[in-house]
Design a protein around this motif. Structure first.
Motif, PDB file in Angstrom:
ATOM      1  N   LEU A 172      28.952  50.681  37.163  1.00 34.61           N
ATOM      2  CA  LEU A 172      28.827  49.516  38.034  1.00 34.61           C
ATOM      3  C   LEU A 172      28.208  48.377  37.242  1.00 34.61           C
ATOM      4  O   LEU A 172      27.263  48.586  36.467  1.00 34.61           O
ATOM      5  CB  LEU A 172      27.946  49.854  39.244  1.00 34.61           C
ATOM      6  N   GLN A 173      28.746  47.174  37.439  1.00 35.52           N
ATOM      7  CA  GLN A 173      28.212  45.995  36.758  1.00 35.52           C
ATOM      8  C   GLN A 173      28.110  44.847  37.737  1.00 35.52           C
ATOM      9  O   GLN A 173      29.049  44.552  38.491  1.00 35.52           O
ATOM     10  CB  GLN A 173      29.122  45.606  35.579  1.00 35.52           C
ATOM     11  N   PHE A 174      26.954  44.197  37.784  1.00 39.44           N
ATOM     12  CA  PHE A 174      26.766  42.953  38.531  1.00 39.44           C
ATOM     13  C   PHE A 174      25.509  42.269  37.994  1.00 39.44           C
ATOM     14  O   PHE A 174      24.597  42.913  37.481  1.00 39.44           O
ATOM     15  CB  PHE A 174      26.630  43.210  40.044  1.00 39.44           C
ATOM     16  N   MET A 223      33.423  47.833  39.395  1.00 38.80           N
ATOM     17  CA  MET A 223      33.277  49.276  39.293  1.00 38.80           C
ATOM     18  C   MET A 223      34.405  49.810  38.419  1.00 38.80           C
ATOM     19  O   MET A 223      35.586  49.554  38.690  1.00 38.80           O
ATOM     20  CB  MET A 223      33.335  49.917  40.678  1.00 38.80           C
ATOM     21  N   THR A 224      34.034  50.544  37.364  1.00 37.04           N
ATOM     22  CA  THR A 224      35.005  51.001  36.372  1.00 37.04           C
ATOM     23  C   THR A 224      34.831  52.489  36.120  1.00 37.04           C
ATOM     24  O   THR A 224      33.713  53.005  36.152  1.00 37.04           O
ATOM     25  CB  THR A 224      34.809  50.229  35.048  1.00 37.04           C
ATOM     26  N   ALA A 229      41.657  52.259  37.344  1.00 36.41           N
ATOM     27  CA  ALA A 229      41.623  50.810  37.510  1.00 36.41           C
ATOM     28  C   ALA A 229      40.194  50.329  37.746  1.00 36.41           C
ATOM     29  O   ALA A 229      39.343  51.064  38.253  1.00 36.41           O
ATOM     30  CB  ALA A 229      42.506  50.400  38.689  1.00 36.41           C
ATOM     31  N   THR A 230      39.941  49.097  37.392  1.00 30.96           N
ATOM     32  CA  THR A 230      38.663  48.455  37.682  1.00 30.96           C
ATOM     33  C   THR A 230      38.723  47.848  39.076  1.00 30.96           C
ATOM     34  O   THR A 230      39.655  47.123  39.417  1.00 30.96           O
ATOM     35  CB  THR A 230      38.354  47.354  36.654  1.00 30.96           C
ATOM     36  N   ILE A 231      37.727  48.168  39.892  1.00 31.64           N
ATOM     37  CA  ILE A 231      37.609  47.620  41.244  1.00 31.64           C
ATOM     38  C   ILE A 231      36.690  46.411  41.192  1.00 31.64           C
ATOM     39  O   ILE A 231      35.614  46.457  40.590  1.00 31.64           O
ATOM     40  CB  ILE A 231      37.035  48.671  42.216  1.00 31.64           C
TER      41      ILE A 231
END
Length: 297
Positions: A172-174, A223-224, A229-231
Motif C-alpha cells: 500500500l502506498q499513500f 495497492m499493488t 494489477a495496481t488498484i
C-alpha cells in the motif's frame, strides 16, 4: 430474499444491497474480486459488517462512549449494537436505503433520518443522505452526500468503509502528513510522524497491524501485488482523512476515506480532521473512485 442491484460496464461488475445498509456486496474486474466478496450467509443474515463496503454517515468511526455535546446540549448515542464501549460508524450502515433510480450501469440510493427527539440514541439531528454508484469501463465511482434537515446548524460527516481482498505480497502506498496513535480506548491520542507511520513509499501490508487515522493524505492510495494489477483509490477533498485497518492474518484490509478523524466531534482543538458543521439546508458531498491503472502481466 435480499434485493440486489447488479451494475456492469466493460469488465467491471458490482452488486449493491439497498436493504443491507446501502452496502456493496462485491466489486470484480474480469471476474476477479477487487473488494472482498460478501458470503451468502452474511447476505441472508443482513450482516453488513461482512460486506465488501458500506457508508459511514453522519459520522465515521468511533465517538467516545457515544457521548458528545453540541451547541451546549449533551447527547448520548446507543453503543449496544456491536457490544463495544463506543458508538461507531454512524447509522446509515444499519438502515435500509431507498432506490431512487437505477440503470444497467448506475443507481442512486437515499436515506432520510428524522430523530424521535433530542434524546434520539441513533443521532439527534435530522438529515438526508444519498449514494450514487456509477460503473464505467475504468472502474466504479461512489458519490455520497449528506444534507442538514434541521433549522439550526448540525454536525456532519461522511466515510466509506471499503474492504479490499488481500492479495499475496500486497503493498500500500499513500502520502500523509502523519497519523494518530490510539490510546488503550482505541481513540486517537497522540500524533505520529515517524518512519513507522510513513506510507509515502509502498509498504507490505503483512508487516503491519494498523487500525489508525492518517491526516493530510492527499486523496490518493495505490495497492499493488506481484503479478497483479495496481488498484488506485481516489477520494475528493471532502475526505480529508484516511482510516487504515490491516488485521493480522485476515484475507482483507480496509482503506477508508473519511471526512474527519475518529471522535472528532469531541475534539474542537483539531486543525485537520475536524467534524463538518452544516448550516440549515446545506450539504456536504464527496466522491471515491476505485480503478485499475495497469493490467496484470
Amino acid at each position: 430474499m435480499t434485493d440486489r442491484i447488479e451494475l456492469s460496464a466493460g469488465d467491471w461488475r458490482t452488486s449493491i444491497a439497498p436493504a443491507i445498509g446501502g452496502s456493496l456486496l462485491s466489486l470484480t474486474f474480469k471476474g476477479e474480486p477487487i473488494l472482498r466478496p460478501t458470503p451468502e450467509q452474511a447476505i441472508a443474515a443482513g450482516d453488513v459488517r461482512l460486506t465488501a463496503g458500506y457508508p459511514m454517515i453522519p459520522y465515521a468511526n468511533r465517538i467516545d462512549h457515544g457521548r458528545f455535546a453540541f451547541a451546549g446540549a449533551p447527547h448520548q448515542l446507543d453503543t449496544s449494537f456491536i457490544g463495544a464501549p463506543h458508538s461507531i460508524h454512524g447509522l446509515a450502515w444499519r438502515r435500509a436505503w431507498t432506490v431512487e433510480a437505477r440503470s444497467a450501469h448506475a443507481c442512486e440510493l437515499s436515506l432520510v433520518h428524522r430523530p424521535s427527539g433530542a434524546a434520539d440514541a441513533d443521532w439527534p439531528f435530522a438529515f438526508e443522505a444519498s449514494q450514487r454508484f456509477i460503473v464505467t469501463s475504468l472502474g466504479v465511482a461512489i458519490r455520497m452526500s449528506m444534507t442538514n434537515l434541521e433549522t439550526a446548524p448540525s454536525p456532519a460527516g461522511l466515510g466509506l468503509h471499503t474492504f479490499f481482498r488481500r492479495r499475496p505480497g500486497e503493498t500500500l502506498q499513500f502520502g500523509s502528513k502523519g497519523a494518530w496513535r490510539n490510546g488503550s480506548d482505541m481513540l486517537p491520542s497522540t500524533v505520529e510522524t515517524g518512519d513507522a507511520w510513513n506510507f509515502a513509499a509502498a509498504r507490505a501490508l503483512d508487516q503491519h497491524e494498523i487500525d489508525n487515522d492518517f491526516f493530510g493524505w492527499g486523496g490518493l492510495a495505490r495497492m499493488t501485488a506481484p503479478g497483479a494489477a495496481t488498484i488506485r483509490l481516489r477520494a475528493s477533498r471532502a475526505f480529508g482523512a484516511l482510516r487504515l485497518y490491516t488485521p493480522a492474518g485476515a484475507d482483507f484490509y480496509a482503506v477508508e476515506p473519511v471526512s474527519h478523524l475518529a471522535n472528532a466531534i469531541n475534539r474542537p482543538d483539531l486543525v485537520e480532521g475536524a467534524m463538518t458543521i452544516l448550516a440549515p439546508g446545506a450539504s456536504m458531498r464527496g466522491e471515491v473512485d476505485i480503478e485499475l491503472v495497469e493490467a496484470a502481466n
